[in-house]
Scaffold this motif. Structure first.
Motif, PDB file in Angstrom:
ATOM      1  N   ILE A  43       1.185  -1.593  -0.074  1.00 53.69           N
ATOM      2  CA  ILE A  43       0.137  -0.027   0.129  1.00 53.69           C
ATOM      3  C   ILE A  43       1.323   1.350   0.197  1.00 53.69           C
ATOM      4  CG2 ILE A  43      -1.591   1.337   0.946  1.00 53.69           C
ATOM      5  CD1 ILE A  43      -2.489  -1.525   2.394  1.00 53.69           C
ATOM      6  N   SER A  44       2.055   1.699   0.485  1.00 55.11           N
ATOM      7  CA  SER A  44       3.171   2.506   0.568  1.00 55.11           C
ATOM      8  C   SER A  44       3.493   2.411  -0.794  1.00 55.11           C
ATOM      9  CB  SER A  44       3.879   1.961   1.892  1.00 55.11           C
ATOM     10  OG  SER A  44       5.295   3.211   1.747  1.00 55.11           O
ATOM     11  N   ALA A  45       3.664   1.575  -0.896  1.00 54.72           N
ATOM     12  CA  ALA A  45       5.126   1.908  -2.537  1.00 54.72           C
ATOM     13  C   ALA A  45       3.605   1.996  -3.366  1.00 54.72           C
ATOM     14  CB  ALA A  45       5.546   0.134  -3.281  1.00 54.72           C
ATOM     15  N   THR A  46       2.750   1.994  -3.546  1.00 60.12           N
ATOM     16  CA  THR A  46       1.313   2.690  -4.167  1.00 60.12           C
ATOM     17  C   THR A  46       1.293   3.719  -4.070  1.00 60.12           C
ATOM     18  OG1 THR A  46       0.227   0.262  -3.758  1.00 60.12           O
ATOM     19  CG2 THR A  46      -1.369   2.567  -4.997  1.00 60.12           C
ATOM     20  N   VAL A  47       0.687   4.224  -2.810  1.00 59.44           N
ATOM     21  CA  VAL A  47       0.937   5.608  -2.629  1.00 59.44           C
ATOM     22  C   VAL A  47       1.849   6.486  -2.935  1.00 59.44           C
ATOM     23  CG1 VAL A  47       0.146   7.021  -0.921  1.00 59.44           C
ATOM     24  CG2 VAL A  47      -1.168   4.965  -0.858  1.00 59.44           C
ATOM     25  N   GLN A  48       3.187   6.090  -3.083  1.00 60.30           N
ATOM     26  CA  GLN A  48       4.362   6.739  -3.033  1.00 60.30           C
ATOM     27  C   GLN A  48       4.755   6.856  -4.969  1.00 60.30           C
ATOM     28  OE1 GLN A  48       8.156   5.210  -0.917  1.00 60.30           O
ATOM     29  NE2 GLN A  48       6.202   4.921   0.112  1.00 60.30           N
ATOM     30  N   ALA A  49       4.150   5.768  -5.256  1.00 68.84           N
ATOM     31  CA  ALA A  49       4.196   5.989  -6.540  1.00 68.84           C
ATOM     32  C   ALA A  49       3.302   6.921  -7.464  1.00 68.84           C
ATOM     33  CB  ALA A  49       3.576   4.457  -7.754  1.00 68.84           C
ATOM     34  N   THR A  50       1.666   7.048  -6.701  1.00 70.59           N
ATOM     35  CA  THR A  50       0.646   7.954  -7.078  1.00 70.59           C
ATOM     36  C   THR A  50       1.221   9.307  -6.691  1.00 70.59           C
ATOM     37  OG1 THR A  50      -0.764   6.440  -6.939  1.00 70.59           O
ATOM     38  CG2 THR A  50      -1.560   8.239  -6.913  1.00 70.59           C
ATOM     39  N   VAL A  51       1.689   9.769  -5.587  1.00 71.91           N
ATOM     40  CA  VAL A  51       1.905  10.748  -4.631  1.00 71.91           C
ATOM     41  C   VAL A  51       2.823  11.293  -6.213  1.00 71.91           C
ATOM     42  CG1 VAL A  51       3.577  12.061  -3.557  1.00 71.91           C
ATOM     43  CG2 VAL A  51       1.785  11.289  -2.848  1.00 71.91           C
ATOM     44  N   LEU A  52       4.671  10.508  -6.355  1.00 68.67           N
ATOM     45  CA  LEU A  52       5.273  10.833  -6.776  1.00 68.67           C
ATOM     46  C   LEU A  52       5.302  11.401  -8.569  1.00 68.67           C
ATOM     47  CD1 LEU A  52       8.409   8.469  -6.394  1.00 68.67           C
ATOM     48  CD2 LEU A  52       8.423  10.812  -6.189  1.00 68.67           C
ATOM     49  N   SER A  53       3.723  10.584  -8.811  1.00 63.23           N
ATOM     50  CA  SER A  53       2.743  11.095 -10.123  1.00 63.23           C
ATOM     51  C   SER A  53       2.506  12.186 -10.542  1.00 63.23           C
ATOM     52  CB  SER A  53       2.419   9.467 -10.988  1.00 63.23           C
ATOM     53  OG  SER A  53       1.445   9.474 -10.519  1.00 63.23           O
ATOM     54  N   LEU A  54       1.949  12.099  -9.502  1.00 65.44           N
ATOM     55  CA  LEU A  54       0.891  13.471  -9.707  1.00 65.44           C
ATOM     56  C   LEU A  54       1.308  14.755  -9.270  1.00 65.44           C
ATOM     57  CD1 LEU A  54      -2.322  14.310  -8.809  1.00 65.44           C
ATOM     58  CD2 LEU A  54      -1.470  14.051  -6.419  1.00 65.44           C
ATOM     59  N   SER A  55       2.403  14.678  -8.570  1.00 64.07           N
ATOM     60  CA  SER A  55       3.657  15.941  -7.985  1.00 64.07           C
ATOM     61  C   SER A  55       4.218  16.228  -9.548  1.00 64.07           C
ATOM     62  CB  SER A  55       4.843  15.274  -6.649  1.00 64.07           C
ATOM     63  OG  SER A  55       5.634  14.598  -7.461  1.00 64.07           O
ATOM     64  N   ALA A  56       4.770  14.765  -9.821  1.00 64.75           N
ATOM     65  CA  ALA A  56       5.636  15.408 -11.632  1.00 64.75           C
ATOM     66  C   ALA A  56       5.007  15.849 -12.233  1.00 64.75           C
ATOM     67  CB  ALA A  56       6.380  14.438 -12.082  1.00 64.75           C
ATOM     68  N   ALA A  57       3.155  15.709 -12.416  1.00 62.09           N
ATOM     69  CA  ALA A  57       2.368  16.614 -13.052  1.00 62.09           C
ATOM     70  C   ALA A  57       1.843  18.183 -13.179  1.00 62.09           C
ATOM     71  CB  ALA A  57       1.321  15.281 -13.163  1.00 62.09           C
ATOM     72  N   THR A  58       1.841  18.183 -11.665  1.00 66.44           N
ATOM     73  CA  THR A  58       1.245  19.278 -11.312  1.00 66.44           C
ATOM     74  C   THR A  58       3.166  19.948 -10.651  1.00 66.44           C
ATOM     75  OG1 THR A  58       1.263  18.681  -8.675  1.00 66.44           O
ATOM     76  CG2 THR A  58      -0.521  18.323 -10.023  1.00 66.44           C
ATOM     77  N   ALA A  59       3.415  19.919 -11.022  1.00 68.54           N
ATOM     78  CA  ALA A  59       4.990  20.872 -10.127  1.00 68.54           C
ATOM     79  C   ALA A  59       5.094  21.524 -11.678  1.00 68.54           C
ATOM     80  CB  ALA A  59       6.041  20.168  -9.476  1.00 68.54           C
ATOM     81  N   ILE A  60       5.258  21.395 -12.264  1.00 73.44           N
ATOM     82  CA  ILE A  60       5.967  21.922 -13.731  1.00 73.44           C
ATOM     83  C   ILE A  60       4.515  22.653 -14.162  1.00 73.44           C
ATOM     84  CG2 ILE A  60       7.168  22.162 -15.875  1.00 73.44           C
ATOM     85  CD1 ILE A  60       9.123  21.904 -13.194  1.00 73.44           C
ATOM     86  N   THR A  61       3.422  21.869 -14.223  1.00 74.38           N
ATOM     87  CA  THR A  61       2.509  22.603 -14.887  1.00 74.38           C
ATOM     88  C   THR A  61       1.783  23.646 -14.440  1.00 74.38           C
ATOM     89  OG1 THR A  61       1.036  20.618 -14.986  1.00 74.38           O
ATOM     90  CG2 THR A  61       2.659  20.438 -16.743  1.00 74.38           C
ATOM     91  N   PHE A  62       1.042  23.521 -13.128  1.00 77.80           N
ATOM     92  CA  PHE A  62       0.873  24.145 -13.150  1.00 77.80           C
ATOM     93  C   PHE A  62       1.449  25.395 -11.346  1.00 77.80           C
ATOM     94  CE2 PHE A  62      -1.925  25.339  -8.713  1.00 77.80           C
ATOM     95  CZ  PHE A  62      -3.396  25.895  -9.217  1.00 77.80           C
ATOM     96  N   ILE A  63       2.116  24.396 -10.689  1.00 82.13           N
ATOM     97  CA  ILE A  63       3.209  25.377  -9.547  1.00 82.13           C
ATOM     98  C   ILE A  63       4.002  26.256  -9.516  1.00 82.13           C
ATOM     99  CG2 ILE A  63       4.138  24.571  -7.571  1.00 82.13           C
ATOM    100  CD1 ILE A  63       2.976  23.000  -6.899  1.00 82.13           C
ATOM    101  N   LEU A  64       4.511  25.852 -11.422  1.00 81.98           N
ATOM    102  CA  LEU A  64       6.115  26.599 -10.980  1.00 81.98           C
ATOM    103  C   LEU A  64       4.854  27.908 -11.923  1.00 81.98           C
ATOM    104  CD1 LEU A  64       8.892  27.146 -11.245  1.00 81.98           C
ATOM    105  CD2 LEU A  64       8.944  26.021 -13.087  1.00 81.98           C
TER     106      LEU A  64
END
Length: 186
Positions: free
Chosen positions: A22-43
């Protein structure tokens, strides 16, 4: 009732393995979500806010957050993997090589069979089975201990490295990221 301790250990290992999955799944989801939003929205939002004087500090903080999430967090996972690989290759894994040797039961007279051959062979076989079971459970629990480190300790290390990087980057960009210190994250 004889196997209750063994079943308790197996249950414990299964709980660790399922929680790590479960931890690995949550971490993979957080990494993919953060990669998608960091450069396209937050920056971009940080750059826009940094251009205006009243929101300059918030813009710098968002820019630092985007860089930290997009660059530092994945690199800290790479660092964790390198650290974990070095740890396991240095110490080495306990690979159990379990062999059961069966004693040959000699065919004696029926009256001597119980006294000379069957009971000692049965005890030897039972001890071999218990040794096999014990070694297997120890191997599974050792691997479960590695999973705890990989699934929980190293990701917390990554989050701490990212929080420190965001704080320092935000201060470099002229923002006040002291709230991270007040949250006891850094």
């Amino acid at each position: 009732q004889f196997l209750a301790p063994v079943l308790a250990q197996i249950k414990y290992a299964a709980q660790i393995i399922s929680t790590a999955a479960i931890s690995a799944t949550v971490q993979a989801t957080v990494l993919s979500l953060s990669a998608a939003t960091a450069i396209t929205f937050i920056l971009p939002l940080g750059i826009i806010l940094r251009t205006f004087y009243p929101s300059r500090k918030l813009g710098g903080l968002l820019m630092a957050l985007a860089i930290g999430i997009y660059v530092v967090l994945p690199l800290s996972y790479v660092f964790d993997a390198t650290l974990a690989y070095g740890f396991t290759s240095t110490i080495g894994k306990n690979m159990a090589q379990i062999t059961i040797t069966s004693n040959t039961i000699q065919q004696d007279a029926p009256s001597n069979a119980i006294a000379q051959g069957i009971i000692p062979d049965l005890l030897s076989f039972t001890n071999s089975i218990l040794s096999l079971l014990s070694n297997t459970i120890n191997l599974v629990l050792n691997e479960a201990a590695y999973l705890v480190v990989y699934a929980f300790v190293l990701p917390l290390f990554s989050v701490a490295i990212t929080a420190i990087s965001v704080k320092e980057l935000a201060e470099l960009l002229g923002s006040d990221a002291s709230f991270l210190s007040r949250l006891n994250l850094v």
